[in-house]
Scaffold this motif. Structure first.
Motif, PDB file in Angstrom:
ATOM      1  N   CYS A 276       0.613   0.389  -0.485  1.00  0.00           N
ATOM      2  CA  CYS A 276       1.415  -0.837  -0.536  1.00  0.00           C
ATOM      3  C   CYS A 276       1.895  -1.024  -1.968  1.00  0.00           C
ATOM      4  N   SER A 296       2.043  -1.310   5.561  1.00  0.00           N
ATOM      5  CA  SER A 296       1.157  -1.297   4.393  1.00  0.00           C
ATOM      6  C   SER A 296      -0.305  -1.213   4.814  1.00  0.00           C
ATOM      7  N   GLU A 297      -1.080  -0.467   4.025  1.00  0.00           N
ATOM      8  CA  GLU A 297      -2.505  -0.306   4.330  1.00  0.00           C
ATOM      9  C   GLU A 297      -3.241   0.167   3.087  1.00  0.00           C
ATOM     10  N   THR A 298      -4.353  -0.493   2.762  1.00  0.00           N
ATOM     11  CA  THR A 298      -5.194  -0.094   1.634  1.00  0.00           C
ATOM     12  C   THR A 298      -6.562  -0.754   1.743  1.00  0.00           C
ATOM     13  N   ASN A 304      -2.787  -5.959  -0.690  1.00  0.00           N
ATOM     14  CA  ASN A 304      -2.011  -5.517   0.465  1.00  0.00           C
ATOM     15  C   ASN A 304      -0.973  -6.589   0.811  1.00  0.00           C
TER      16      ASN A 304
END
Length: 403
Positions: A276, A296-298, A304
């Motif tokens: 992201c 988005s991904e974290t 995020n």
């Protein structure tokens, strides 16, 4: 002297002004509003010596904060987090003057308590009875607990996979808590509808002007803790970017007050996740606004944020200070989190670990020099993210010896 030297609110895009004596949200042009102070009068009346006998919390800077009547101050003792020399990991990175501003030590376990303290206090002064916000976790936890402290109601909407600890903080505060099977942008849409239909006070990121004022106290403290000498670089994990905007604003105001030199401004670094990184993408292209980041991904859940309302202010701060934006992989930040703990005994949050990893990367690239003074913001306590640490441990039977 007045308790606050607040003057008015203004739009950084179209320059339209607004009164600070009634509730305000966005400018008619859609931009967030910022707080302006009577800085010439404050420079005349307020001196560094006035801080000497004050409590070690963020309210020591009340003249440069928006609350006008002290009776509405809502506090849990937030502020003046430690600025620690990280010499072992600094040597490992090749940075001789590496420091950590540790926001994991303040109430609710994250820097979000700063924005909540000032935002809730000002909302109470303005007569607000119920607030609402979307959150990735820590902001909702802080605002719901500070709202309880102020005898205000709160409605919080967070993604279903937000950290359980922050969910529990909201729930135990008595907030009306809702989970959404989506991202913070989805939570924001739900809150927006609820605000319109039910008349609650919207405290979404940058949709009220006072969260920045709480966050800017990180910049005020860094300057004071370094005896009014600013560092060369400040690295900040950036989602909505309010803290970075606030630090930039604080340092600009200190320059206008004559408390720090006009000749030097720290290079600000916006640290994001590779999963992201809209600010990074915009900065690399020299753009003034960031695109929406799809899918988005974290693991660094606090950063995020696929589209920040104040992205143009974040980018402006980077360009103004000759700073930069950098994206870090989840694997790199999780490894750095372990290194920081083992070398320094500090269990930092994944967002803070990303900032340490960014310092390492920028030193390797030569963007940070060996003798520069570098401050890394750890924005929360690692214990609020227990799922980021996965280890298999040996199990002993009673009486069994350690080999």
């Amino acid at each position: 002297m007045n308790y606050s030297y607040i003057s008015h609110l203004y739009c950084p895009k179209c320059s339209k002004t607004y009164s600070s004596e009634e509730t305000q949200h966005l400018c008619t042009c859609g931009s967030p509003l910022l707080v302006e102070y009577h800085l010439n009068a404050l420079a005349r009346d307020w001196k560094k010596e006035h801080l000497m006998d004050r409590p070690s919390d963020l309210w020591r800077y009340h003249e440069l904060l928006p609350l006008e009547e002290e009776q509405y101050k809502t506090t849990l003792g937030e502020g003046m987090s430690p600025l620690l020399l990280m010499d072992r990991i600094g040597r490992d990175m090749g940075i001789n003057n590496l420091l950590m501003k540790d926001e994991g030590t303040i109430p609710t376990g994250s820097f979000k308590a700063r924005g909540a303290a000032v935002g809730v206090s000002k909302a109470k002064e303005l007569g607000v009875e119920e607030l609402a916000m979307p959150t990735n976790g820590n902001a909702g936890a802080a605002w719901s607990l500070y709202a309880a402290r102020a005898s205000m109601k709160s409605t919080i909407v967070m993604p279903i996979d937000a950290p359980n600890i922050t969910r529990n903080e909201c729930a135990i505060s008595g907030a009306s808590l809702y989970l959404v099977d989506g991202l913070i942008s989805d939570a924001g849409q739900i809150v927006g509808n609820a605000v319109e239909e039910k008349g609650m006070y919207n405290v979404s990121t940058l949709k009220e002007p006072y969260r920045i004022e709480g966050k800017k106290t990180m910049g005020l403290e860094i300057a004071e803790q370094l005896n009014w000498e600013v560092p060369d670089v400040i690295l900040y994990p950036t989602g909505g970017g309010v803290g970075l905007i606030g630090i930039h604003k604080a340092l600009k105001e200190l320059q206008q007050l004559g408390w720090i030199s006009d000749d030097k401004m720290p290079r600000l670094v916006a640290v994001q996740s590779e999963g992201c990184a809209p600010i990074v993408r915009a900065w690399e292209k020299g753009e003034t606004e960031a695109p929406f980041w799809e899918n988005s991904e974290t693991v660094a859940f606090g950063i995020n944020v696929p589209k920040a309302l104040g992205d143009f202010l974040v980018l402006e701060a980077l360009y103004d200070t000759d700073g930069c934006a950098i994206a870090i992989s989840d694997a790199a930040l999780l490894e750095e989190q372990k290194v920081v703990a083992q070398k320094e005994g500090a269990f930092v949050c994944p967002e803070g670990a990303a900032a340490f990893s960014a310092a390492r990367r920028l030193r390797e690239q030569g963007w940070i020099q060996e003798e520069e003074k570098v401050v890394v913001l750890n924005t929360g306590a690692g214990i609020k993210y227990p799922d980021t640490v996965n280890v298999e441990l040996p199990i002993l039977k009673p009486g069994e010896r350690i080999r």
